[in-house]
Design a protein around this motif. Structure first.
Motif, PDB file in Angstrom:
ATOM      1  N   ALA A  86      37.363 -25.606   2.640  1.00 57.95           N
ATOM      2  CA  ALA A  86      36.320 -26.219   3.553  1.00 57.95           C
ATOM      3  C   ALA A  86      36.804 -25.476   4.859  1.00 57.95           C
ATOM      4  O   ALA A  86      34.884 -25.164   4.801  1.00 57.95           O
ATOM      5  N   SER A  87      37.574 -25.173   5.248  1.00 58.59           N
ATOM      6  CA  SER A  87      37.589 -25.056   6.905  1.00 58.59           C
ATOM      7  C   SER A  87      37.151 -23.497   7.308  1.00 58.59           C
ATOM      8  O   SER A  87      36.384 -23.501   7.988  1.00 58.59           O
ATOM      9  N   ALA A 141      42.817 -26.026  11.188  1.00 57.94           N
ATOM     10  CA  ALA A 141      43.723 -26.607  12.118  1.00 57.94           C
ATOM     11  C   ALA A 141      45.204 -26.381  11.472  1.00 57.94           C
ATOM     12  O   ALA A 141      45.378 -26.949   9.968  1.00 57.94           O
ATOM     13  N   VAL A 142      46.059 -26.107  11.822  1.00 54.76           N
ATOM     14  CA  VAL A 142      47.353 -25.878  11.019  1.00 54.76           C
ATOM     15  C   VAL A 142      48.592 -27.326  11.979  1.00 54.76           C
ATOM     16  O   VAL A 142      48.290 -27.106  13.001  1.00 54.76           O
ATOM     17  N   GLU A 194      50.307 -24.155   6.947  1.00 55.25           N
ATOM     18  CA  GLU A 194      48.969 -24.184   6.419  1.00 55.25           C
ATOM     19  C   GLU A 194      48.542 -24.732   4.776  1.00 55.25           C
ATOM     20  O   GLU A 194      48.970 -23.693   4.225  1.00 55.25           O
ATOM     21  N   LEU A 195      48.204 -25.486   4.974  1.00 53.68           N
ATOM     22  CA  LEU A 195      47.669 -26.332   3.662  1.00 53.68           C
ATOM     23  C   LEU A 195      46.129 -25.500   3.341  1.00 53.68           C
ATOM     24  O   LEU A 195      45.697 -25.818   4.106  1.00 53.68           O
ATOM     25  N   PRO A 196      46.655 -25.704   1.398  1.00 52.90           N
ATOM     26  CA  PRO A 196      45.932 -25.172   1.358  1.00 52.90           C
ATOM     27  C   PRO A 196      44.152 -26.178   1.300  1.00 52.90           C
ATOM     28  O   PRO A 196      44.659 -27.470   1.333  1.00 52.90           O
ATOM     29  N   ASP A 197      42.895 -26.079   1.463  1.00 51.93           N
ATOM     30  CA  ASP A 197      42.238 -27.103   1.648  1.00 51.93           C
ATOM     31  C   ASP A 197      40.475 -27.082   0.974  1.00 51.93           C
ATOM     32  O   ASP A 197      39.705 -26.715   1.198  1.00 51.93           O
ATOM     33  N   THR A 198      40.965 -26.363   0.003  1.00 60.01           N
ATOM     34  CA  THR A 198      40.141 -25.903  -1.756  1.00 60.01           C
ATOM     35  C   THR A 198      39.386 -27.196  -2.346  1.00 60.01           C
ATOM     36  O   THR A 198      39.529 -27.968  -2.562  1.00 60.01           O
TER      37      THR A 198
END
Lengths: 259, 259, 259, 259
Positions: A93-94, B131-132, A13-17
């Motif tokens: 963001a998400s 989403a992952v 699960e990559l960061p989406d800051t």
């Protein structure tokens, strides 16, 4: 059943800051709303029940997420502006975008009956959402101007189109052909001469869309000690149908951008 | 009112395309569901109406988005797995993730009454989503195993906790203290000796969560020409409460990962 | 002069972690190398000094970053493949990509003299780089096939073009026109009939590009105790000009993809 | 050998566009420069040849990429600020960041001899780079202040440390212990009383780092028609060692932030 051997999957699960110190705009959009409004027999070109429901849902979102400083809506879309310093969900963001669209949708179904009465919701609607960043106040105002100008353009077109179809018995294709290539002036003229409609006297909610913000209002209450009325100034979330393209609104509400 | 001078703001919407050829997992999660389930007097540790409603909403999502090949849910969360070759919304993360969470939420409110009857929904719930991406089949299976192992761990704990609180009149703090540091064995033992509960005989939906997938089923219909029954094999979306950690499920349903 | 009041600016550096468990390809590309090779009077269509220098720099990069399992180069570009489990710089894209391009460039200038002798480097060259993820072995092989097929296509074209210009005194425009729309067969034919060049007998480094990988080689040394030769098998980084599109290379070097 | 069947792999290269209308800072950093400066016998705490070489490379980068409006360097790092409206490589982060670090490294090796004379470069150095966005002028100034304050803090410490080691024959551990927990005042005092060093009279390049920007300068030339001198005002790229934390620099160079 130890879970530890599977937990590595969390690392995917990559960061989406979102970038700090920029305006965050979450825009939600109805999915397949052409079909939805047809199936639910919305009045054309504008359905007051539908618009009022959208505005109500947006107002609830506005109240639920205090980082939202202004919102603008038209048709089946709404834009929510979160303040620069917003740290909701650590600016992921998400999380931000999905929570807002989920709560909006939830309100839409929950409050359908308040606005459509006995008219049943036939199937549950879907909205999508996205988060977009705007670095400067000018960029943000241009974004909101873009949406409000779009409201005007769409509504003028739709008003003409549906007048031709509903009052002039044109087929959709005939109506489209008649409007192709016309300018605002031509459309205003058409409405006035052919249908006796003065476009500028149509309800502002159709022409300008809806603006939600916190407004200083005078509220009167009764002082329980002496039964005298007290007037207090209070910030209240309001829905208005006013121009936010020109400077006046922003001069009168400087705290929105300075927050 | 020309819109062209504002249209540059569209350029601030940056692409969020997901890597091609990886599994996409969209996980939705209830926001503040501890409060939601308390306010709506959910049975503890599990509420069948609530679980059935979740499963129904997930089933509707599953049917609406054909790229979903399997879904897994427990408590207030659901994971939807979209196939590697998925090109829904050109793999734009926010479109995919927001549409799924919005439709799920919409279904939740829309179908509340089917599962809770006269018991009114007091306020509209919110879910978030993300989403992952998982590159290999092994990673994906480990993800699903992680969620199902989590279901087991949480449910065993909750079953003990609520037995202590509801049947043994422990305070929440006392129950927590009693369970702190215990292993699965201890908890099974506690349930059996103190409350005469055989954990493994509890309903599978509590212990294993819910799996949605397309299953080959035999369906009988009547041939209108001769009034004879016809049996056809058909893929149907089903909700089951079965083990997806071990290999058996995957051997029997190889098309899920090979799609 | 306290620094703490400014340190918040570190928060603007957003994470750029690459997805775990996928192949990472860092491709570097010469910037304005048409001009660079002209100014430095590279032989056309291929300059051995230039190709050897590129290969040497890539070999040094290959040795410096042990996570690289294979590299492929042609002309002014090189692709470095980092293993799936690579955790270099915690898989931060910009750190990985910038370190590799910087070290490559550094080697290029540092070793220029080894390959160009007295011919002076007139100005320092620039390369750019990017990191791209490939989820499956098949995707990775297709990537490498794409680059090697490109090598062939470009070299066949360039060999024809420069033969026409250098040996047939065609102008660039005339040469381009003569080659426009031709297929491989036509080009091979042209080379053979007009210039007596058998394309397939040209050096493999031109036709197939360069592959760097670790190869099991026999190395002989002298046992100091008895002055007898000892042969040991060792992995050595080698540069070869071989086909990596068909299966043979991958069958003989299965550890590359299985690492 | 058709390439078309492999070309789909291009689709795995995901866009990495930077947000429009924000300052872009590309910071490069020496990799393992502690070892590099030791191996190359840099003077401690500051080596003029090394600093001058860094500044020269940065100046060349500054001239090569006209979108850079200001650069700041210290030790083995340099920050390049690209203007808000920068459209270099369509604002693709990896292209911008990698091209700058590659050109800087290339210059470093190319010009080594100019600054180190007969002292040979033993091995090629590596720098890494990253691109960070700053939305407001205040954020950008705070970023530059952060780096310049850091220069001061590091240099004061290093000046004390190396005085203790080189002049007072302390071991590294003894020097570290003596400095642990000291404030600026203590360090200034130590330098003055023990080593007769007035910190503020040390060269500004050590204390303030290096600022590169375009400055209006008067340039004299000879008018060929009448052999009279002509003075013209021209913008020239300069390297200065001046304070950019306080307002004065920015008042005198308002065009930097207003570009």
């Amino acid at each position: 059943m130890a879970n530890s051997k599977y937990e590595y999957v969390k690392g995917f699960e990559l960061p989406d800051t979102l970038l700090p110190n920029v305006w965050i705009v979450v825009r939600i959009d109805g999915r397949s709303f052409h079909k939805f409004t047809t199936k639910h027999e919305y009045s054309k070109p504008n359905d007051d029940r539908g618009l009022n429901l959208m505005n109500r849902c947006a107002l609830e979102v506005f109240k639920e997420f205090p980082d939202i400083v202004i919102a603008f809506g038209e048709s089946d879309e709404y834009s929510f502006v979160l303040k620069r310093s917003c740290n909701l969900f650590e600016r992921r963001a998400s999380k931000i975008s999905s929570s807002i669209v989920s709560y909006f949708t939830s309100q839409f179904v929950f409050r359908w009956k308040e606005y459509f009465g006995e008219y049943q919701l036939k199937y549950p609607p879907t909205f999508d959402s996205r988060a977009v960043c705007y670095p400067t106040n000018e960029n943000l105002r241009d974004y909101l101007s873009w949406r409000q100008a779009d409201t005007h353009i769409n509504n003028l077109y739709n008003t003409c189109y549906w007048a031709l179809v509903l009052k002039d018995n044109k087929t959709p294709v005939e109506a489209e052909n008649e409007l192709r290539g016309t300018f605002s002036d031509n459309k205003n003229e058409l409405l006035f001469t052919k249908f006796n409609i003065n476009y500028n006297s149509l309800p502002a909610v159709y022409r300008k869309g809806s603006v939600i913000y916190r407004k200083m209002v005078q509220e009167e209450s009764i002082d329980s000690r002496n039964n005298q009325p007290i007037v207090k100034s209070k910030k209240r979330a309001v829905v208005e149908h006013i121009d936010i393209i020109s400077d006046q609104f922003w001069k009168e509400n400087q705290d929105i951008l300075n927050k």
